[in-house]
Enzyme design. Structure first.
Site, short mmCIF file in Angstrom:
data_model
loop_
_atom_site.label_atom_id
_atom_site.label_comp_id
_atom_site.label_asym_id
_atom_site.label_seq_id
_atom_site.Cartn_x
_atom_site.Cartn_y
_atom_site.Cartn_z
N CYS A 181 15.54 20.71 37.67
CA CYS A 181 14.19 19.91 37.63
C CYS A 181 13.79 19.44 38.94
O CYS A 181 14.36 18.73 39.46
CB CYS A 181 14.00 18.92 36.43
SG CYS A 181 12.47 18.31 36.38
N CYS B 258 -0.82 59.25 58.34
CA CYS B 258 -0.23 58.50 56.98
C CYS B 258 1.49 58.06 57.42
O CYS B 258 2.07 59.03 57.76
CB CYS B 258 -0.24 59.31 55.97
SG CYS B 258 0.54 58.34 54.38
N THR C 110 12.02 25.46 37.52
CA THR C 110 10.45 25.70 38.36
C THR C 110 10.46 25.30 39.67
O THR C 110 11.56 24.80 40.34
CB THR C 110 9.69 24.72 37.77
OG1 THR C 110 10.16 23.32 37.87
CG2 THR C 110 9.45 24.95 36.17
N CYS D 189 -10.17 60.49 41.05
CA CYS D 189 -10.73 59.61 42.16
C CYS D 189 -12.31 59.20 41.53
O CYS D 189 -13.14 60.07 41.40
CB CYS D 189 -10.80 60.39 43.59
SG CYS D 189 -11.82 59.38 44.61
C1 LIG Z 1 6.34 21.69 30.58
C2 LIG Z 1 7.62 22.25 30.90
C3 LIG Z 1 8.82 21.28 30.80
C4 LIG Z 1 10.12 21.74 31.13
N1 LIG Z 1 11.11 21.05 30.98
C5 LIG Z 1 12.50 21.56 31.42
C6 LIG Z 1 13.35 20.68 31.05
O1 LIG Z 1 13.49 19.65 30.42
N2 LIG Z 1 14.71 20.96 31.23
C7 LIG Z 1 15.11 22.20 31.95
O2 LIG Z 1 15.98 22.81 32.29
N3 LIG Z 1 13.99 23.05 32.44
C8 LIG Z 1 12.81 22.65 31.91
N4 LIG Z 1 11.37 23.68 32.37
C9 LIG Z 1 11.91 24.78 32.89
C10 LIG Z 1 11.89 25.82 31.83
O3 LIG Z 1 13.10 25.97 31.23
C11 LIG Z 1 11.97 27.38 33.03
O4 LIG Z 1 13.22 27.42 33.60
C12 LIG Z 1 10.67 27.71 33.75
O5 LIG Z 1 9.58 27.46 33.07
C13 LIG Z 1 10.53 29.12 33.91
O6 LIG Z 1 10.61 29.83 32.97
P1 LIG Z 1 8.85 30.54 32.55
O7 LIG Z 1 8.51 31.22 33.77
O8 LIG Z 1 9.13 31.56 31.22
O9 LIG Z 1 8.29 29.31 31.92
C14 LIG Z 1 10.24 22.92 32.03
C15 LIG Z 1 9.37 24.02 32.28
C16 LIG Z 1 7.82 23.42 31.69
C17 LIG Z 1 6.67 24.43 31.89
S1 SF4 Z 2 -0.80 54.90 55.53
FE1 SF4 Z 2 -0.45 53.55 53.84
S2 SF4 Z 2 -2.32 53.19 52.89
FE2 SF4 Z 2 -2.72 54.61 54.62
S3 SF4 Z 2 -2.88 56.57 53.36
FE3 SF4 Z 2 -0.64 56.24 54.29
S4 SF4 Z 2 0.16 55.44 52.41
FE4 SF4 Z 2 -1.65 55.18 51.99
#
Ligand SMILES: Cc1cc2nc3c(=O)[nH]c(=O)nc-3n(C[C@H](O)[C@H](O)[C@H](O)COP(=O)(O)O)c2cc1C
Ligand code: SF4
Ligand SMILES: Cc1cc2nc3c(=O)[nH]c(=O)nc-3n(C[C@H](O)[C@H](O)[C@H](O)COP(=O)(O)OP(=O)(O)OC[C@H]3O[C@@H](n4cnc5c(N)ncnc54)[C@H](O)[C@@H]3O)c2cc1C
Lengths: 435, 436
Positions: free
Chosen positions: B139, B382, B205, B347
């Site tokens: 956290c 390209c 997070t 296209c």
């Molecule tokens: C509101 C909120 C509260 C959270 N509280 C905790 C917590 O208490 N303990 C924990 O390990 N992670 C906590 N997390 C993190 C989540 O468990 C998780 O690791 C994180 O959100 C990434 O997963 P997601 O992208 O699916 O949300 C919290 C996340 C959110 C959004």
């Molecule tokens: S250089 Fe990159 S963007 Fe330009 S035509 Fe080739 S792949 Fe596509």
């Protein structure tokens, strides 16, 4: 088509309900921000559509509106009345999937937002002391006047009518521009300053063209089409037969729809936007049966497929390949119309029972004005003034644009563009005189 | 039908989808609803030590980043660990485990960095019948300032020490939840392993400020005019989490350490990607908080359908299958040449590929042909970078096609079908001799 409103209350309800902020954000997300975008090329006024949509997308409708107004000061009206299905939206690269970005509604969202803010998008340059006369306060005249005023010129804007706006005020279908939008927009345009409105003054009658030419450093004609084409068949003088444009004008100015007499069985002769608008509005006013009688086949009809469908959704019958031969009546009043129907090389004659007949077979330049303009050396063809790509009248020192001039379709947006182009040409001429 | 049942460090669950420790797992009420909906397990909202519980702010604790249609793509919070008393949580956990014996119930823990504190809580948790513990070393806000959470997770020595204590005082499996707020995730993972942990879970997070209120001139979410940095999660963090999971899976020191994948998992496909990169199961938080528990039906049916379509009958058959393909840049084949090809039939002529390549890359796409709008790749220019593919709004309109013979019109070099990477490239000052 969003939803079908019926009855006279529908006359004051937007045909396409405006987008709210959320809808606009979602819709704007659909724009691909194309490079050298086809929609931009398709807009007669060259509005930078991808840019204004991106501005909406970033929750900045005020800047979006400035982008629009910088090319089209009547962007608010155009958002309501442009046949986008044949203009920008037709060109949208998402047209092929059947759902082009709803450019018109996005434009409306931005312009409505801006107009509610009470600001003006353009700052007027320092006064030049130069005077320009603009004849006609319709879209072409207003657009020209505004652009000239922005360059600091003093504009006198003449209109024969007591109310400004031209067909925005008197012609556009009620459900495309409800809640007095045309007058609100006139005020918005005039907010720039430097435009002096002269209402109730008919140029050529109340003030001579020569006088304008003497007193102003430039003159722009945007008088629209004052006369209607006449249908010369027997019985056309009967009571109950009227010109569709006059009918719409009366409707647009009507305060109490209950008092408008439209008849029970209405026939509309014509195949353009005016015929469709008259038919749909007659239906909304309460006519039981409304039939549009068009000479050609469906594919030839000038009204777009969208408009044809709109009419049908409102219960208007479209009849193709029918020519009116005579109006029949009793005690001076119309009772029916004799028509010839051409089908598969055969012709049939029949009589339709009607108690009201609206004629919408096209408009043309007011004949008296036309004569006077010819005397001034102007070149007219097909009943309209010939202009060059700068809006200059061929063979004279005047400018002209909008419906009264040749070149481009008779649309609000075309009128705006021609007014703008002429203003730039006038400005260049006035500036050149100086140096 | 594919078998979705999962066994992670000995903990069984009917599917590999656990709810991550967060508000969805804060109370028996929520957890029971999750189990009714079909979730395979939960990591209970983090418990603190005995004594007065922490307090949360009483104003907004979340902020979000949206796509244009207000679809939530990034989520930020300043919530702390559970603000309910330890005893209530323990009682509820005991009851829930009794009522739902086939689901996984893991307790998330965060107590001060003292041996006795960890010992006390482990004894209490074990008594509830919980299946395991997850040590919250992740956290990034609030708790870290008190010397817990990511303050521990950022110091590998602490991770190793606390893991060792935990293994000493409990027989339950110990999972160490890692913080992404470090420079190299392999070090904390190695430390957890050295301390005897059974697994790691990641990511928690990411430190973040989600937005600034320009009227009040303060970060959001705002509490009485002020904002604190919070933890970022949701779809936007998935790429970061995937990389961290892969880093641990392909590190020889931790290759055999089980990983519970977390971070932005929203659909079955996200989950399958974590599993392919070495996760043994997955945990979900934001997606559930955005759409409710019902998404479990999409997750399980989607994973099952894809497994059926791909011929996998169990999760272990594909778990980790993409790990070997995740290599270092220097191991990529420099003799592999591709060119973009635009399918003219699909296209729509938006011109996005042209302007992207023209303005910002290699001037390799035309914009007109005989005066008409026309977009076509110029092979001579390209470099095969894929930019046009990524900006094209039409799926499958532009594809990258491998050159199998002839010579590359851009470099003039003959196509060589043999593998050769940077380590042997003539331009590399410290190249080694090619062995092939
Ligand atoms: C509101 C909120 C509260 C959270 N509280 C905790 C917590 O208490 N303990 C924990 O390990 N992670 C906590 N997390 C993190 C989540 O468990 C998780 O690791 C994180 O959100 C990434 O997963 P997601 O992208 O699916 O949300 C919290 C996340 C959110 C959004
Ligand atoms: S250089 Fe990159 S963007 Fe330009 S035509 Fe080739 S792949 Fe596509
Ligand atoms: C019924 C109807 C419906 C329409 N619907 C649409 C639509 O939905 N969308 C669309 O894009 N277009 C529509 N149009 C076309 C559009 O209204 C015109 O193309 C546009 O208004 C032309 O603008 P203008 O300024 O040239 O002329 P007008 O709008 O006709 O304005 C001319 C002005 O000049 C004034 N005037 C005339 N003679 C004199 C004089 N001698 N002295 C002083 N003033 C004079 C008139 O009073 C009038 O105010 C419609 C037209 C009609 C008739």
């Amino acid at each position: 088509m969003d939803s079908i409103q019926k009855g006279s209350s529908a006359l004051q309800v937007d045909l396409h309900p405006p987008l709210d902020r959320r809808d606009a954000l979602v819709e704007s997300e659909r724009c691909f921000f194309c490079h050298d975008a086809p929609c931009l090329t398709a807009c007669p006024t060259d509005i930078d559509i991808p840019l204004f949509i991106r501005q909406i997308r970033s929750d900045n409708p005020q800047s979006a509106a400035r982008t629009i107004f910088s090319e089209n000061i009547l962007g608010g009206m155009c958002a309501r009345v442009c046949p986008t299905e044949t203009l920008c939206e037709q060109a949208c690269v998402r047209q092929d999937e059947g759902a082009p970005v709803r450019i018109g509604l996005l434009q409306r969202y931005a312009t409505d937002h801006f107009m509610e803010s009470g600001e003006h998008p353009v700052e007027r340059s320092e006064d030049t002391g130069k005077k320009v006369a603009v004849v006609g306060a319709g879209p072409a005249g207003m657009s020209c006047a505004h652009r000239l005023a922005s360059h600091g010129h003093q504009v006198t804007l003449f209109d024969a009518k007591e109310k400004p706006g031209g067909l925005n005020e008197f012609g556009i279908a009620s459900y495309k521009s409800p809640q007095n939008f045309a007058q609100r927009e006139v005020e918005f345009v005039l907010d720039i300053g430097g435009i002096y409105l002269q209402l109730g003054v008919r140029v050529g009658a109340d003030i001579s063209i020569q006088k304008l030419s003497d007193e102003y450093q430039a003159v722009f004609f945007a008088a629209g089409l004052g006369d209607v084409n006449a249908l010369s068949i027997p019985g056309i003088e009967l009571k109950g037969v009227r010109d569709a444009v006059a009918f719409i004008e009366e409707l647009r100015q009507c305060e109490d729809y209950e008092k408008m007499k439209v008849g029970e069985r209405v026939a509309v002769i014509g195949g353009g936007m005016t015929a469709i608008d008259a038919a749909v509005q007659a239906k909304m006013l309460g006519a039981r049966e409304v039939t549009v009688l068009y000479r050609g086949g469906q594919e030839k009809m000038k009204a777009s497929v969208f408009e044809q469908e709109l009419a049908q959704k409102h219960g208007v019958k479209l009849s193709f390949g029918v020519s009116p031969e005579a109006v029949v009546g009793d005690s001076g009043k119309v009772m029916g119309i004799q028509i010839k129907r051409d089908m598969d090389g055969k012709s049939e004659r029949e009589e339709l029972v009607v108690d009201s007949l609206l004629v919408a077979i096209g408009q043309r330049l007011h004949s008296e004005l036309g004569e006077q303009l010819k005397q001034q050396g102007l070149d007219l063809s097909a009943g309209k003034i010939n202009i060059d790509s700068d809006g200059r009248c061929v063979g004279s020192h005047f400018w002209a644009g909008g419906d009264c001039a040749n070149g481009g379709e008779d649309l609000t947006v075309t009128a705006v563009q021609q007014g703008k182009v002429a203003a730039e040409s006038i400005h260049a001429a006035l500036t050149a005189q100086e140096s | 039908m594919a078998n979705l049942s999962s066994e992670f460090v000995g903990i069984k669950s009917p599917n590999p989808f656990w709810l991550a420790s967060a508000p969805p797992t804060d109370k028996a009420y929520n957890v029971c609803r999750a189990f009714e909906a079909g979730w395979g397990g939960v990591v209970w909202k983090t418990l603190g030590a005995e004594g007065p519980p922490v307090v949360n702010v009483n104003g907004p604790r979340y902020g979000a980043m949206y796509a244009g249609d207000r679809r939530l793509i990034g989520f930020n919070n300043i919530e702390l660990i559970t603000d309910r008393s330890l005893q209530i949580n323990l009682d509820e956990m005991r009851q829930v485990k009794r009522d739902w014996p086939d689901r996984a119930l893991v307790a998330s823990l965060m107590v001060p960095c003292e041996e006795q504190a960890w010992k006390d809580i482990l004894v209490a948790v074990e008594d509830t019948g919980a299946d395991g513990v997850e040590l919250n070393f992740g956290c990034p806000h609030g708790m870290a300032e008190r010397g817990m959470g990511s303050a521990v997770g950022q110091v590998p020595e602490y991770i190793e020490m606390v893991s060792r204590w935990c293994k000493k005082y409990t027989d339950m499996p110990v999972i160490v939840k890692l913080t992404p707020n470090i420079t190299d995730v392999r070090f904390p993972a190695r430390a957890a392993k050295a301390g005897g942990a059974d697994a790691v879970s990641l990511i928690n997070t990411i430190n973040s400020i989600i937005s600034v209120n320009l009227d009040r001139m303060a970060p959001e979410p705002m509490i009485d005019g002020y904002g604190a940095h919070g933890g970022y999660c949701g779809p936007a963090v998935k790429p970061i989490a995937l990389n961290m999971v892969a880093e641990i899976a392909r590190d020889p020191e931790t290759a055999d350490l089980p990983v519970s994948g977390i971070g932005g998992i929203t659909t079955w496909r996200d989950a399958a990607e974590f599993l392919a990169l070495g996760a043994g199961n997955v945990q979900v938080c934001t997606a559930a908080m955005t759409y409710g528990f019902k998404i479990i039906d999409e997750l399980t049916s989607g994973l099952s359908q894809w497994m059926d379509d791909s011929g996998y009958t169990s999760i272990s058959e594909f778990s980790g299958k993409a790990v070997k393909k995740a290599v270092d840049w220097q191991d990529l084949n420099l003799n592999y040449v591709t060119k973009a090809v635009i399918d003219q039939d699909s296209c729509i002529k938006c011109g996005r590929c042209h302007i992207a390549c023209e303005d910002t890359s290699h001037q390799a796409i035309t914009q007109s042909k005989n005066g008409e709008r026309h977009f076509e790749v110029i092979d001579k220019e390209c470099v095969g970078c894929n930019l046009c593919v990524t900006v094209c709004p039409v799926e499958s309109c532009i594809s990258m096609v491998e050159m199998e013979s002839g010579s590359d019109p851009r470099t003039g070099l003959k196509i060589d079908r043999n593998y050769a990477n940077w380590t042997t490239h003539p331009n590399n000052p410290s190249r080694v001799e090619s062995t092939s």
